[in-house]
Design a protein around this motif. Sequence first.
Motif, PDB file in Angstrom:
ATOM      1  N   GLU A  27       0.847  -1.184   0.000  1.00 46.93           N
ATOM      2  CA  GLU A  27       0.000   0.000   0.000  1.00 46.93           C
ATOM      3  C   GLU A  27       0.889   1.242   0.000  1.00 46.93           C
ATOM      4  O   GLU A  27       1.993   1.223   0.541  1.00 46.93           O
ATOM      5  CB  GLU A  27      -0.912   0.021   1.235  1.00 46.93           C
ATOM      6  CG  GLU A  27      -1.900  -1.121   1.270  1.00 46.93           C
ATOM      7  CD  GLU A  27      -2.799  -1.063   2.504  1.00 46.93           C
ATOM      8  OE1 GLU A  27      -2.855   0.013   3.161  1.00 46.93           O
ATOM      9  OE2 GLU A  27      -3.437  -2.077   2.808  1.00 46.93           O
ATOM     10  N   VAL A  28       0.380   2.324  -0.578  1.00 45.48           N
ATOM     11  CA  VAL A  28       1.120   3.582  -0.628  1.00 45.48           C
ATOM     12  C   VAL A  28       0.273   4.709  -0.065  1.00 45.48           C
ATOM     13  O   VAL A  28      -0.880   4.887  -0.462  1.00 45.48           O
ATOM     14  CB  VAL A  28       1.543   3.932  -2.074  1.00 45.48           C
ATOM     15  CG1 VAL A  28       2.120   5.340  -2.129  1.00 45.48           C
ATOM     16  CG2 VAL A  28       2.547   2.927  -2.597  1.00 45.48           C
ATOM     17  N   ILE A  29       0.866   5.457   0.872  1.00 45.45           N
ATOM     18  CA  ILE A  29       0.261   6.685   1.362  1.00 45.45           C
ATOM     19  C   ILE A  29       1.102   7.836   0.828  1.00 45.45           C
ATOM     20  O   ILE A  29       2.256   8.011   1.233  1.00 45.45           O
ATOM     21  CB  ILE A  29       0.212   6.737   2.899  1.00 45.45           C
ATOM     22  CG1 ILE A  29      -0.532   5.529   3.463  1.00 45.45           C
ATOM     23  CG2 ILE A  29      -0.452   8.037   3.357  1.00 45.45           C
ATOM     24  CD1 ILE A  29       0.383   4.413   3.919  1.00 45.45           C
ATOM     25  N   ASN A  30       0.565   8.601  -0.092  1.00 45.15           N
ATOM     26  CA  ASN A  30       1.285   9.691  -0.736  1.00 45.15           C
ATOM     27  C   ASN A  30       0.999  10.992   0.007  1.00 45.15           C
ATOM     28  O   ASN A  30      -0.133  11.472   0.040  1.00 45.15           O
ATOM     29  CB  ASN A  30       0.844   9.798  -2.201  1.00 45.15           C
ATOM     30  CG  ASN A  30       1.455  10.985  -2.922  1.00 45.15           C
ATOM     31  OD1 ASN A  30       2.375  11.631  -2.432  1.00 45.15           O
ATOM     32  ND2 ASN A  30       0.933  11.278  -4.104  1.00 45.15           N
ATOM     33  N   VAL A  31       2.050  11.565   0.610  1.00 48.14           N
ATOM     34  CA  VAL A  31       1.929  12.830   1.331  1.00 48.14           C
ATOM     35  C   VAL A  31       2.628  13.907   0.507  1.00 48.14           C
ATOM     36  O   VAL A  31       3.843  13.870   0.315  1.00 48.14           O
ATOM     37  CB  VAL A  31       2.570  12.726   2.732  1.00 48.14           C
ATOM     38  CG1 VAL A  31       2.552  14.086   3.425  1.00 48.14           C
ATOM     39  CG2 VAL A  31       1.847  11.682   3.568  1.00 48.14           C
ATOM     40  N   ASP A  32       1.866  14.866   0.022  1.00 44.65           N
ATOM     41  CA  ASP A  32       2.440  15.889  -0.857  1.00 44.65           C
ATOM     42  C   ASP A  32       1.730  17.216  -0.637  1.00 44.65           C
ATOM     43  O   ASP A  32       0.504  17.261  -0.518  1.00 44.65           O
ATOM     44  CB  ASP A  32       2.318  15.460  -2.322  1.00 44.65           C
ATOM     45  CG  ASP A  32       3.287  16.189  -3.235  1.00 44.65           C
ATOM     46  OD1 ASP A  32       3.171  17.428  -3.343  1.00 44.65           O
ATOM     47  OD2 ASP A  32       4.152  15.539  -3.837  1.00 44.65           O
ATOM     48  N   LYS A  33       2.494  18.281  -0.624  1.00 45.39           N
ATOM     49  CA  LYS A  33       1.951  19.635  -0.458  1.00 45.39           C
ATOM     50  C   LYS A  33       1.335  20.154  -1.750  1.00 45.39           C
ATOM     51  O   LYS A  33       0.540  21.084  -1.748  1.00 45.39           O
ATOM     52  CB  LYS A  33       3.083  20.564  -0.006  1.00 45.39           C
ATOM     53  CG  LYS A  33       2.690  22.006   0.246  1.00 45.39           C
ATOM     54  CD  LYS A  33       3.916  22.829   0.617  1.00 45.39           C
ATOM     55  CE  LYS A  33       3.592  24.289   0.795  1.00 45.39           C
ATOM     56  NZ  LYS A  33       4.806  25.083   1.131  1.00 45.39           N
ATOM     57  N   LEU A  34       1.728  19.548  -2.881  1.00 41.88           N
ATOM     58  CA  LEU A  34       1.289  19.977  -4.211  1.00 41.88           C
ATOM     59  C   LEU A  34       1.742  21.402  -4.521  1.00 41.88           C
ATOM     60  O   LEU A  34       0.941  22.311  -4.745  1.00 41.88           O
ATOM     61  CB  LEU A  34      -0.227  19.841  -4.385  1.00 41.88           C
ATOM     62  CG  LEU A  34      -0.786  18.421  -4.343  1.00 41.88           C
ATOM     63  CD1 LEU A  34      -2.287  18.437  -4.580  1.00 41.88           C
ATOM     64  CD2 LEU A  34      -0.094  17.515  -5.361  1.00 41.88           C
ATOM     65  N   TYR A  52      -3.860   2.692  -2.848  1.00 36.76           N
ATOM     66  CA  TYR A  52      -3.260   4.027  -2.947  1.00 36.76           C
ATOM     67  C   TYR A  52      -4.095   5.046  -2.191  1.00 36.76           C
ATOM     68  O   TYR A  52      -5.323   5.100  -2.329  1.00 36.76           O
ATOM     69  CB  TYR A  52      -3.152   4.446  -4.416  1.00 36.76           C
ATOM     70  CG  TYR A  52      -2.729   5.887  -4.598  1.00 36.76           C
ATOM     71  CD1 TYR A  52      -1.415   6.282  -4.375  1.00 36.76           C
ATOM     72  CD2 TYR A  52      -3.663   6.860  -4.961  1.00 36.76           C
ATOM     73  CE1 TYR A  52      -1.035   7.614  -4.525  1.00 36.76           C
ATOM     74  CE2 TYR A  52      -3.290   8.189  -5.123  1.00 36.76           C
ATOM     75  CZ  TYR A  52      -1.978   8.557  -4.896  1.00 36.76           C
ATOM     76  OH  TYR A  52      -1.610   9.868  -5.033  1.00 36.76           O
ATOM     77  N   PHE A  53      -3.412   5.867  -1.391  1.00 40.45           N
ATOM     78  CA  PHE A  53      -4.078   6.907  -0.605  1.00 40.45           C
ATOM     79  C   PHE A  53      -3.291   8.215  -0.743  1.00 40.45           C
ATOM     80  O   PHE A  53      -2.066   8.201  -0.810  1.00 40.45           O
ATOM     81  CB  PHE A  53      -4.142   6.514   0.874  1.00 40.45           C
ATOM     82  CG  PHE A  53      -4.739   5.159   1.110  1.00 40.45           C
ATOM     83  CD1 PHE A  53      -6.105   4.995   1.275  1.00 40.45           C
ATOM     84  CD2 PHE A  53      -3.917   4.032   1.148  1.00 40.45           C
ATOM     85  CE1 PHE A  53      -6.645   3.731   1.477  1.00 40.45           C
ATOM     86  CE2 PHE A  53      -4.458   2.768   1.355  1.00 40.45           C
ATOM     87  CZ  PHE A  53      -5.821   2.613   1.514  1.00 40.45           C
ATOM     88  N   PHE A  54      -4.017   9.320  -0.781  1.00 44.36           N
ATOM     89  CA  PHE A  54      -3.358  10.623  -0.914  1.00 44.36           C
ATOM     90  C   PHE A  54      -3.750  11.545   0.216  1.00 44.36           C
ATOM     91  O   PHE A  54      -4.927  11.635   0.586  1.00 44.36           O
ATOM     92  CB  PHE A  54      -3.717  11.285  -2.246  1.00 44.36           C
ATOM     93  CG  PHE A  54      -3.197  12.698  -2.352  1.00 44.36           C
ATOM     94  CD1 PHE A  54      -1.832  12.944  -2.473  1.00 44.36           C
ATOM     95  CD2 PHE A  54      -4.069  13.781  -2.286  1.00 44.36           C
ATOM     96  CE1 PHE A  54      -1.352  14.248  -2.543  1.00 44.36           C
ATOM     97  CE2 PHE A  54      -3.591  15.082  -2.363  1.00 44.36           C
ATOM     98  CZ  PHE A  54      -2.226  15.313  -2.486  1.00 44.36           C
ATOM     99  N   GLU A  55      -2.755  12.254   0.782  1.00 46.55           N
ATOM    100  CA  GLU A  55      -2.992  13.264   1.805  1.00 46.55           C
ATOM    101  C   GLU A  55      -2.226  14.525   1.414  1.00 46.55           C
ATOM    102  O   GLU A  55      -1.004  14.504   1.263  1.00 46.55           O
ATOM    103  CB  GLU A  55      -2.506  12.776   3.175  1.00 46.55           C
ATOM    104  CG  GLU A  55      -3.266  11.589   3.730  1.00 46.55           C
ATOM    105  CD  GLU A  55      -4.665  11.956   4.205  1.00 46.55           C
ATOM    106  OE1 GLU A  55      -4.934  13.164   4.401  1.00 46.55           O
ATOM    107  OE2 GLU A  55      -5.494  11.036   4.387  1.00 46.55           O
TER     108      GLU A  55
END
Length: 355
Positions: A27-34, A52-55
Amino acid sequence: MKILITGGAGFIGSAVVRYIIDKTKDEVINVDKLTYAGNLESLASVESNNRYFFEKVDICDSDQLALVFSRYKPDLVMHLAAESHVDRSIDSSSEFIKTNVVGTFTLLEVVRKYWNALPDEKSKVFRFHHISTDEVFGDLSDSGGLFTETTPYSPSSPYSASKASSDHLVRAWLRTYGVPTIVTNCSNNYGPYHFPEKLIPLTILNALEGKALPIYGNGLQIRDWLYVEDHARALYQVLTKGKVGETYNIGGHNEKTNIEVVKTICSILDELAPNKFTTLVKYDELICYVPDRPGHDVRYAIDATKIEKELGWKPEETFESGIRKTVLWFIKNKSWCKRVLEGTYSRERLGAQLK
């Protein structure tokens, strides 16, 4: 395994996310400020995957980071979030210090507290993998040497100094607090989804529009080019097979001068997308030389023997195969490029005034 990746919407980060979702069961938790260089469109192929999860979180925000760790309880962390463009760091260094130094410190502190609270079986598995650059080593100049894992640090730009600082922090958190860390230093990456402020995508897009192809100085600066998907494989190999406390250099074995790179791209474009500008015969007629940027290092080159021998990784792409794939991707994905360029970036490069 649950892998938390900072900067997963960036160029290298998105390649790592795609690789893990496509090639593993993790599993991937993607943490990005964008920020301007973060683009969720680069993850369109995996965004609907249930692993896949995005925060949207800034790594300088310790409270929000702690909530992410508490919610997802990751087993492993890959830290890729960084400001990375040398030209921008020369023009305005404050964001580089904030993100690369303060952000890494903030993340390390959240990780330290999280790791200390883990049960023994999970704390023994946990790893913090910090992704860095060969630019921390400085300039090989015209020597025949290579950067190894023991090369002394000698950064030349605000960007490389900020990354060197973050590397030192990571190693200090291992020695002082015992946080299980690994560091990798890579050579210049290129490939699909590359934000068009860097040499290769800038050259491709400018050429296709008949715009000038600016070359700093004499164009003889040498870089070791690494196809981004090869790098993604290497990073996963280090994360899952590497030893805590170790450093691994990752390079493509492709030393090229900047002018060689630009002329190679022009040659491929002559073949695949002949120009439509009647005043030109070939794309290399667009090449122009501009004043060199301050503190420009002459040569970088990686010795990747350690990762090859200890972890069995080798790049699959030569520069010739990788650059052809890259040019083809940009030709076929003009809509992605257009949407990216509709943002704040206007393809300006520091010192690139035409003369």
